[in-house]
Design a protein around this motif. Sequence first.
Motif, PDB file in Angstrom:
ATOM      1  N   ALA A  12      19.920 -15.659  29.264  1.00 41.47           N
ATOM      2  CA  ALA A  12      19.810 -15.720  30.723  1.00 41.47           C
ATOM      3  C   ALA A  12      20.308 -14.436  31.366  1.00 41.47           C
ATOM      4  CB  ALA A  12      20.582 -16.925  31.258  1.00 41.47           C
ATOM      5  N   ALA A  13      21.413 -13.905  30.872  1.00 38.42           N
ATOM      6  CA  ALA A  13      21.952 -12.665  31.437  1.00 38.42           C
ATOM      7  C   ALA A  13      20.984 -11.514  31.216  1.00 38.42           C
ATOM      8  CB  ALA A  13      23.318 -12.349  30.821  1.00 38.42           C
ATOM      9  N   ARG A  14      20.457 -11.381  30.003  1.00 36.74           N
ATOM     10  CA  ARG A  14      19.545 -10.273  29.693  1.00 36.74           C
ATOM     11  C   ARG A  14      18.251 -10.333  30.499  1.00 36.74           C
ATOM     12  NH1 ARG A  14      20.046  -9.685  23.131  1.00 36.74           N
ATOM     13  NH2 ARG A  14      21.875  -8.300  23.164  1.00 36.74           N
ATOM     14  N   THR A  15      17.719 -11.524  30.684  1.00 35.03           N
ATOM     15  CA  THR A  15      16.438 -11.651  31.382  1.00 35.03           C
ATOM     16  C   THR A  15      16.592 -11.739  32.891  1.00 35.03           C
ATOM     17  OG1 THR A  15      16.434 -14.066  31.182  1.00 35.03           O
ATOM     18  CG2 THR A  15      15.366 -12.801  29.401  1.00 35.03           C
ATOM     19  N   GLY A  16      17.834 -11.866  33.343  1.00 34.28           N
ATOM     20  CA  GLY A  16      18.063 -11.978  34.788  1.00 34.28           C
ATOM     21  C   GLY A  16      17.721 -13.346  35.329  1.00 34.28           C
ATOM     22  N   LEU A  42      21.415 -19.035  34.010  1.00 32.71           N
ATOM     23  CA  LEU A  42      22.786 -18.557  33.861  1.00 32.71           C
ATOM     24  C   LEU A  42      23.759 -19.518  34.539  1.00 32.71           C
ATOM     25  CD1 LEU A  42      24.322 -16.257  32.562  1.00 32.71           C
ATOM     26  CD2 LEU A  42      23.923 -14.892  34.604  1.00 32.71           C
ATOM     27  N   VAL A  43      23.446 -19.933  35.744  1.00 30.51           N
ATOM     28  CA  VAL A  43      24.303 -20.883  36.470  1.00 30.51           C
ATOM     29  C   VAL A  43      24.423 -22.194  35.689  1.00 30.51           C
ATOM     30  CG1 VAL A  43      24.489 -22.301  38.563  1.00 30.51           C
ATOM     31  CG2 VAL A  43      23.939 -19.878  38.749  1.00 30.51           C
ATOM     32  N   LYS A  44      23.338 -22.609  35.016  1.00 23.25           N
ATOM     33  CA  LYS A  44      23.357 -23.878  34.279  1.00 23.25           C
ATOM     34  C   LYS A  44      24.324 -23.888  33.103  1.00 23.25           C
ATOM     35  CE  LYS A  44      18.770 -25.511  35.428  1.00 23.25           C
ATOM     36  NZ  LYS A  44      17.418 -25.812  34.955  1.00 23.25           N
ATOM     37  N   VAL A  45      24.609 -22.724  32.513  1.00 24.52           N
ATOM     38  CA  VAL A  45      25.545 -22.701  31.377  1.00 24.52           C
ATOM     39  C   VAL A  45      26.981 -22.431  31.816  1.00 24.52           C
ATOM     40  CG1 VAL A  45      23.778 -22.060  29.693  1.00 24.52           C
ATOM     41  CG2 VAL A  45      25.168 -20.279  30.777  1.00 24.52           C
ATOM     42  N   LEU A  46      27.180 -22.156  33.111  1.00 18.42           N
ATOM     43  CA  LEU A  46      28.513 -21.871  33.639  1.00 18.42           C
ATOM     44  C   LEU A  46      29.090 -23.088  34.349  1.00 18.42           C
ATOM     45  CD1 LEU A  46      27.811 -18.359  35.205  1.00 18.42           C
ATOM     46  CD2 LEU A  46      28.927 -18.837  33.006  1.00 18.42           C
ATOM     47  N   ALA A  57      23.630 -11.475  36.034  1.00 17.69           N
ATOM     48  CA  ALA A  57      22.182 -11.623  35.848  1.00 17.69           C
ATOM     49  C   ALA A  57      21.530 -10.252  35.708  1.00 17.69           C
ATOM     50  CB  ALA A  57      21.567 -12.393  37.016  1.00 17.69           C
ATOM     51  N   GLY A  58      20.804 -10.071  34.636  1.00 14.39           N
ATOM     52  CA  GLY A  58      20.141  -8.794  34.366  1.00 14.39           C
ATOM     53  C   GLY A  58      20.993  -7.847  33.548  1.00 14.39           C
TER      54      GLY A  58
END
Length: 116
Positions: A11-15, A20-24, A56-57
């Motif tokens: 999620a971080a790499r693809t932005g 990303l929010v779902k795993v946090l 993100a990104g």
Amino acid sequence: QREVVDAFLRAARTGDFDALVKVLDPTVVLHADAAAEEMGSFPTTEGAVQVASMLAGGAQTARRATVNGLAGLVWAPGGRVRSVIQFTVVEGLITAIDVTADAERINGFDIAVLDT
């Protein structure tokens, strides 16, 4: 834990902000030591939306690793580990992200880089 950290990295790499929010965890805390902040890491930040907004990104050069037996990430330009990212995962969500760049502390970690 590995599945959650892998999902975070994707999620971080693809932005992908929503992924990303779902795993946090909503109350996640990102903390960087002084050496990491000097290298450009983000300062201590709290909250899933705030942390996801910063990350993100990113993580394009992060490599998967185990750190003290747990899933983590490292930044290792030229094969030398310069920073370590550790995750606390509770009930499938990341509740804490700790970024360490202090060389002395890194030398005390048991690190196995998984990505070549």
